[in-house]
Design an enzyme around this catalytic site. Structure first.
Site, PDB file in Angstrom:
ATOM      1  N   TYR A 157       0.845  -1.194   0.000  1.00 24.23           N
ATOM      2  CA  TYR A 157       0.000   0.000   0.000  1.00 24.23           C
ATOM      3  C   TYR A 157       0.883   1.248   0.000  1.00 24.23           C
ATOM      4  O   TYR A 157       1.812   1.357   0.805  1.00 24.23           O
ATOM      5  CB  TYR A 157      -0.896   0.014   1.243  1.00 24.23           C
ATOM      6  CG  TYR A 157      -1.734   1.266   1.373  1.00 24.23           C
ATOM      7  CD1 TYR A 157      -2.861   1.448   0.578  1.00 24.23           C
ATOM      8  CD2 TYR A 157      -1.403   2.257   2.292  1.00 24.23           C
ATOM      9  CE1 TYR A 157      -3.641   2.597   0.697  1.00 24.23           C
ATOM     10  CE2 TYR A 157      -2.173   3.402   2.421  1.00 24.23           C
ATOM     11  CZ  TYR A 157      -3.292   3.571   1.613  1.00 24.23           C
ATOM     12  OH  TYR A 157      -4.050   4.700   1.731  1.00 24.23           O
ATOM     13  N   ASP A 257       9.394   3.048  -0.237  1.00 26.71           N
ATOM     14  CA  ASP A 257       8.349   3.700   0.547  1.00 26.71           C
ATOM     15  C   ASP A 257       8.576   3.304   2.005  1.00 26.71           C
ATOM     16  O   ASP A 257       8.175   2.235   2.450  1.00 26.71           O
ATOM     17  CB  ASP A 257       6.974   3.244   0.065  1.00 26.71           C
ATOM     18  CG  ASP A 257       5.830   3.838   0.879  1.00 26.71           C
ATOM     19  OD1 ASP A 257       6.118   4.575   1.851  1.00 26.71           O
ATOM     20  OD2 ASP A 257       4.669   3.570   0.555  1.00 26.71           O
ATOM     21  N   LYS A 285       4.542   9.789   8.675  1.00 21.61           N
ATOM     22  CA  LYS A 285       4.111   9.299   9.979  1.00 21.61           C
ATOM     23  C   LYS A 285       5.029   9.688  11.124  1.00 21.61           C
ATOM     24  O   LYS A 285       4.964  10.773  11.676  1.00 21.61           O
ATOM     25  CB  LYS A 285       3.920   7.778   9.942  1.00 21.61           C
ATOM     26  CG  LYS A 285       2.778   7.306   9.066  1.00 21.61           C
ATOM     27  CD  LYS A 285       2.571   5.816   9.185  1.00 21.61           C
ATOM     28  CE  LYS A 285       1.489   5.311   8.261  1.00 21.61           C
ATOM     29  NZ  LYS A 285       0.148   5.790   8.588  1.00 21.61           N
TER      30      LYS A 285
END
Length: 458
Positions: A157, A257, A285
């Site tokens: 994702y 990522d 994050k």
């Protein structure tokens, strides 16, 4: 051992969280599904939180939980860390504003910190989320290579936008051969164009990945991957080393990522563990201390594609002219490099430089203790993950990719997660576990007691 059905567990949860249940009913009158993001929902209804402190969350019914979701891993210092709060207050007091809309000193200070931790990030840009970061990384790859297809891995994702909502959670019976997965759209409203412009690869299968990339080498601008699928299924060293060589040989940009793995596997992310230098890295994050932020960094020649024209003018020997403004990749955003968020992020780094090894050690201890506990109960379970992230997977088979994960007993895991909620441990059902500096030995011991209680009813 007493066994509770899923309906029994739902009733127990409803009795303990009746205000959350009523909130969910009321919220449905104002928001689709009663939530502001699909990720916040789970059956039978999400728990509504009122406050957080350290390793704990407290819901609107007054229940206390040890928090292992930690806002999907973003709160590596736990809730309301005093150094983060002080950094925010100091930034406002010293600068007199929370937003400049101009360059400011914290942009450079944070860039220096990040480059020291991620040497592959020779130049970097700020964004407002991990999703924005991966979007920019793909545009950079397109601009740099002049190719306009992207390759991603099945089960990975990278954000909720059209190019990446392909084969994230595909049904295995529709997903095609394991060695050459189909590209399946994951959401209504996604332009079918992206189904034909996104190549899906098999994670941890180097031979098949190499074959697919070689076949599409003239079309694929970049390969993007989570070095640990979903933050917890790690790539093998052989796979990562091989993927780096293949992409270099084929002229394909390699994007790591690290929105989930950055800081959580170590301050230098997965690339410091695998000793691989990707062409481009995305972060988010944790790096903002729980505030919305993203970063994109990589090789200078790639990142300079988005430099303003005064800095990117390059003499083209074939035409005898400098590049024009239209040759510059557009990237902008009023909130990019938000001073308050960068202040919180730098405070987070300062704390983690001293405490990250302790967080990882406690994570390792918890994983070992849980493995022993489930073994004593006769349940086939693995704690899969690196650094300060892991997940509980009910299977005795090896798990190296999305297809392997589908062999697990998800119904048992879902029931366990709801029983953990009832007994005072919070993570969204089926999600991974993340630890923070606020999770001390006291919380670890209490966690093991909660698991013991939950397993009696499982």
């Amino acid at each position: 051992m007493k066994t509770s059905s899923l309906d029994d567990v739902h009733e127990q949860l409803k009795a303990k969280t009746s205000k959350s249940y009523q909130f969910s009913l009321d919220a449905q009158s104002y928001m689709p599904g009663g939530v502001t993001a699909n990720i916040k929902y789970f059956d039978p209804y999400p728990i509504v939180m009122q406050r957080g402190s350290g390793a704990y969350l407290f819901d609107i019914d007054g229940n206390e939980y040890i928090d292992y979701l930690l806002s999907y891993g973003s709160l590596m210092l736990g809730h309301g860390h005093p150094k983060v709060q002080k950094a925010l207050a100091d930034q406002m007091q010293v600068n007199g504003t929370h937003l400049f809309g101009t360059p400011h000193q914290l942009e450079l200070e944070m860039a220096k910190k990040l480059q020291a931790l991620y040497p592959s990030m020779e130049k970097l840009r700020y964004t407002n989320s991990g999703t924005e970061a991966t979007l920019l990384s793909i545009r950079l790859a397109y601009a740099y290579t002049g190719k306009y297809k992207i390759a991603k891995f099945e089960g990975h994702y990278h954000g909720g936008y059209d190019q990446m909502l392909i084969s994230v959670n595909p049904k295995v019976d529709q997903a095609g051969p394991a060695s050459e997965p189909n590209a399946l759209i994951e959401s209504k409203g996604v332009d079918p164009y992206h189904q034909t412009h996104t190549i899906v690869l098999p994670f941890n299968n180097l031979e098949a990945t190499a074959e697919i990339l070689t076949k599409h080498k003239d079309e694929v601008a970049a390969v993007i991957l989570e070095p640990a699928q979903s933050g917890f299924i790690p790539a093998t060293q052989e796979f990562m080393t091989g993927l780096r060589k293949i992409t270099e040989d084929l002229g394909i940009v390699l994007i790591f990522d690290e929105v989930k793995t950055g800081f959580r596997l170590g301050l230098g992310g997965a690339q410091s563990i695998y000793h691989i230098s990707p062409d481009v890295t995305t972060l988010g994050k944790v790096v903002g201390g729980g505030f919305p932020v993203g970063m994109v960094g990589g090789k200078e020649e790639i990142m300079m594609c988005c430099a303003p024209s005064a800095f990117s003018d390059v003499f083209d020997h074939s035409t005898g002219k400098n590049s024009s403004a239209k040759d510059v990749l557009f990237h902008s955003g009023t909130y990019n490099g938000h001073p308050s968020i960068l202040a919180a992020g730098m405070a987070t780094i300062d704390v983690l430089q001293n405490e990250i090894s302790t967080v990882i050690a406690r994570t390792h201890r918890l994983k070992q203790e849980l493995t022993s506990l489930f073994d004593r109960k006769g349940l086939a379970m693995q704690t899969i993950g690196l650094g300060s992230i892991f997940n509980i997977v009910f299977t005795d088979k090896e798990v190296w990719n999305y297809r392997d994960l589908q062999q697990a007993n998800f119904s048992l895991r879902k029931r366990l997660d709801l029983l953990l909620l009832i007994n005072g441990l919070y993570t969204k059902p089926m999600n991974r576990f993340s630890l923070s500096t606020a999770h001390t030995d006291l919380e670890i011991n209490r966690t093991l007691e909660i698991f013991e209680k939950a397993l009696k009813d499982l």
